[in-house]
Design a protein around this motif. Structure first.
Motif, short mmCIF file in Angstrom:
data_model
loop_
_atom_site.label_atom_id
_atom_site.label_comp_id
_atom_site.label_asym_id
_atom_site.label_seq_id
_atom_site.Cartn_x
_atom_site.Cartn_y
_atom_site.Cartn_z
N LYS A 13 -4.30 6.45 -3.85
CA LYS A 13 -4.84 7.13 -2.66
C LYS A 13 -5.45 6.07 -1.74
N SER A 30 -5.97 4.84 2.23
CA SER A 30 -5.87 5.22 3.64
C SER A 30 -6.30 4.04 4.51
N CYS A 50 0.83 -1.22 0.00
CA CYS A 50 0.00 0.00 0.00
C CYS A 50 0.86 1.27 0.00
N LYS A 51 1.95 1.25 0.78
CA LYS A 51 2.85 2.42 0.82
C LYS A 51 3.50 2.63 -0.54
N ASN A 100 0.95 4.10 -2.91
CA ASN A 100 0.75 5.52 -2.61
C ASN A 100 1.88 6.38 -3.17
#
Length: 441
Positions: free
Chosen positions: A211, A213, A202-203, A206
């Motif tokens: 996007k 969260s 996920c990082k 991003n």
């Protein structure tokens, strides 16, 4: 067929560097398909499952360049989607369980994909429903050809959706996340897996412009974007290797330093080995394990027998239960190992019993281990590795045992552990590769 011949009972000493994380690699490498820009990935483990996936990316048209032993660049500019219908893909894709991970990125970017029914470890049924149900919620349609055992997937109009996963599958969550980052609108994934490897994915996404969260929790929110850019990414060290080396040190009374472990990402793993009585200390980001003659299994506060069970992160990973079980055989005290997720992962205990361990297999999911406190050593035998993790557990047992052991079917071990014999020899282990066809019985 290759085999390992091990002369056990030797104390080992020295430093060992864990490889990059296999389970992270299969997700991160698949993510390069989400962009036409260059992606650089380092700390990639040089193991069969990962190398097969890199080869598959190359076959699809990704420009792959190897900068060093563990660092590659990937550029997925021109992807040949017709390759999916070829017999070559059907053969290669079917032999690699990780090939399911390329489906999400391809659906997201091109609106279609195909996949043979995947293979993998013989550890019981491994469902792919979570992946498929997630894709369908986002608007994908599946056409299954039972004769060819082949799925074609159409996803020309992906839209964000609320998805409650039926199980917190790591690969399922990763695949759905990769599909959702380019879908129109907002996707919410509840009961998402939250393993460090998934957080890493996920990082990375991003950094590429996605996007996402809620990273690190079981509720992910993804706002779709129109395209992603390139990035650089370094993979975490393999937590399963780190746990395996802690167990190895205890079993063989060795003094070992495990280098650069990213300790904060290990979760509950160090604590579980402490409960087995294994002493170690953190030096910087290295785990130092002193040589110890005995280790005593804790009991619960009320005096009942310690139970170690697997559960989704931040619980204890199922991949290390085989290691816990083998380490407990030489401890002082008793333990119940409860393997909830897979029904055939404990069947290797018959080999440990042949070596002299005191284990009762209660059912396919539970085994009680009565530690023999090193009153006598396990004895070397000939055995066959049924899957990656059991293979390494048997390897650890063999290194602690008296006499010579031979482990056949080491291809299973090498699917998950890079240059394991070379790295163990550097610690003083007597292990060599031999030709062999398997035990006669």
């Amino acid at each position: 067929m290759n085999a390992f011949e091990i002369i056990g009972g030797k104390k080992l000493k020295g430093e060992i560097q864990p490889q990059g994380a296999k389970n992270e690699a299969l997700q991160i490498l698949s993510a390069v398909l989400l962009t036409e820009k260059k992606v650089t990935i380092s700390n990639i483990p040089d193991i069969k499952d990962v190398n097969k996936l890199i080869e598959l990316l190359g076959d699809l048209g990704v420009i792959v360049e190897r900068l060093s032993k563990d660092t590659y660049t990937f550029e997925a500019k021109n992807i040949n989607l017709d390759y999916f219908q070829s017999d070559v893909f059907k053969a290669k894709g079917g032999g690699l369980r990780g090939s399911i991970m390329i489906v999400g990125p391809l659906l997201a970017r091109f609106g279609k994909a195909a996949i043979p029914k995947p293979g993998g470890d013989k550890i019981g049924r491994r469902r792919l429903d979570t992946h498929f149900l997630g894709f369908e919620k986002l608007g994908a349609k599946f056409i299954y050809d039972p004769k060819k055992e082949f799925f074609n997937v159409d996803a020309t109009d992906l839209k964000g959706a609320y998805i409650l996963l039926d199980e917190a599958s790591v690969t399922g969550t990763a695949n759905i996340v990769m599909t959702a980052v380019l879908a129109k609108g907002t996707t919410t994934i509840y009961n998402a897996a939250c393993e460090p490897y998934l957080q890493q994915l996920c990082k990375m996404l991003n950094r590429m412009g996605a996007k996402i969260s809620g990273i690190g929790s079981n509720l992910l929110t993804i706002e779709g974007v129109s395209k992603l850019e390139g990035t650089e990414h370094r993979m975490l060290p393999d937590m399963i290797e780190i746990g395996s080396f802690i167990g190895l040190a205890a079993m063989t009374e060795s003094e070992i330093t495990i280098k650069n472990v990213c300790y904060n990402e290990l979760g509950i793993i160090p604590e579980v080995f402490r409960k087995l009585g294994i002493k170690f200390e953190l030096k910087g980001d290295d785990i130092y394990i002193p040589s110890q003659k005995h280790y005593v299994i804790e009991s619960f506060i009320d005096g009942s027998m310690l139970t170690i069970a697997d559960s989704p992160w931040p619980g204890f990973t199922p991949d290390l239960l085989s290691i816990v079980l083998v380490v407990a055989t030489q401890a002082r005290g008793s333990i119940l190992v409860h393997q909830k997720m897979f029904e055939s992962r404990l069947f290797f205990v018959d080999k440990l019993i042949d070596m002299g361990a005191q284990i009762i297999l209660c059912d396919p999911h539970r085994a009680t281990v009565n530690g023999i406190d090193k009153k006598y050593k396990l004895r070397g035998i000939s055995m066959t590795s049924p899957d990656i993790r059991a293979g390494v557990s048997l390897l650890i047992a063999a290194l602690s045992a008296e006499g010579t052991s031979t482990i056949y079917n080491i291809e299973q071990i090498e699917r998950g552990y890079q240059d394991i014999d070379v790295r163990l020899r550097a610690l003083g282990a007597q292990i060599k590769r031999v030709e062999g066809n398997g035990p006669s019985h």
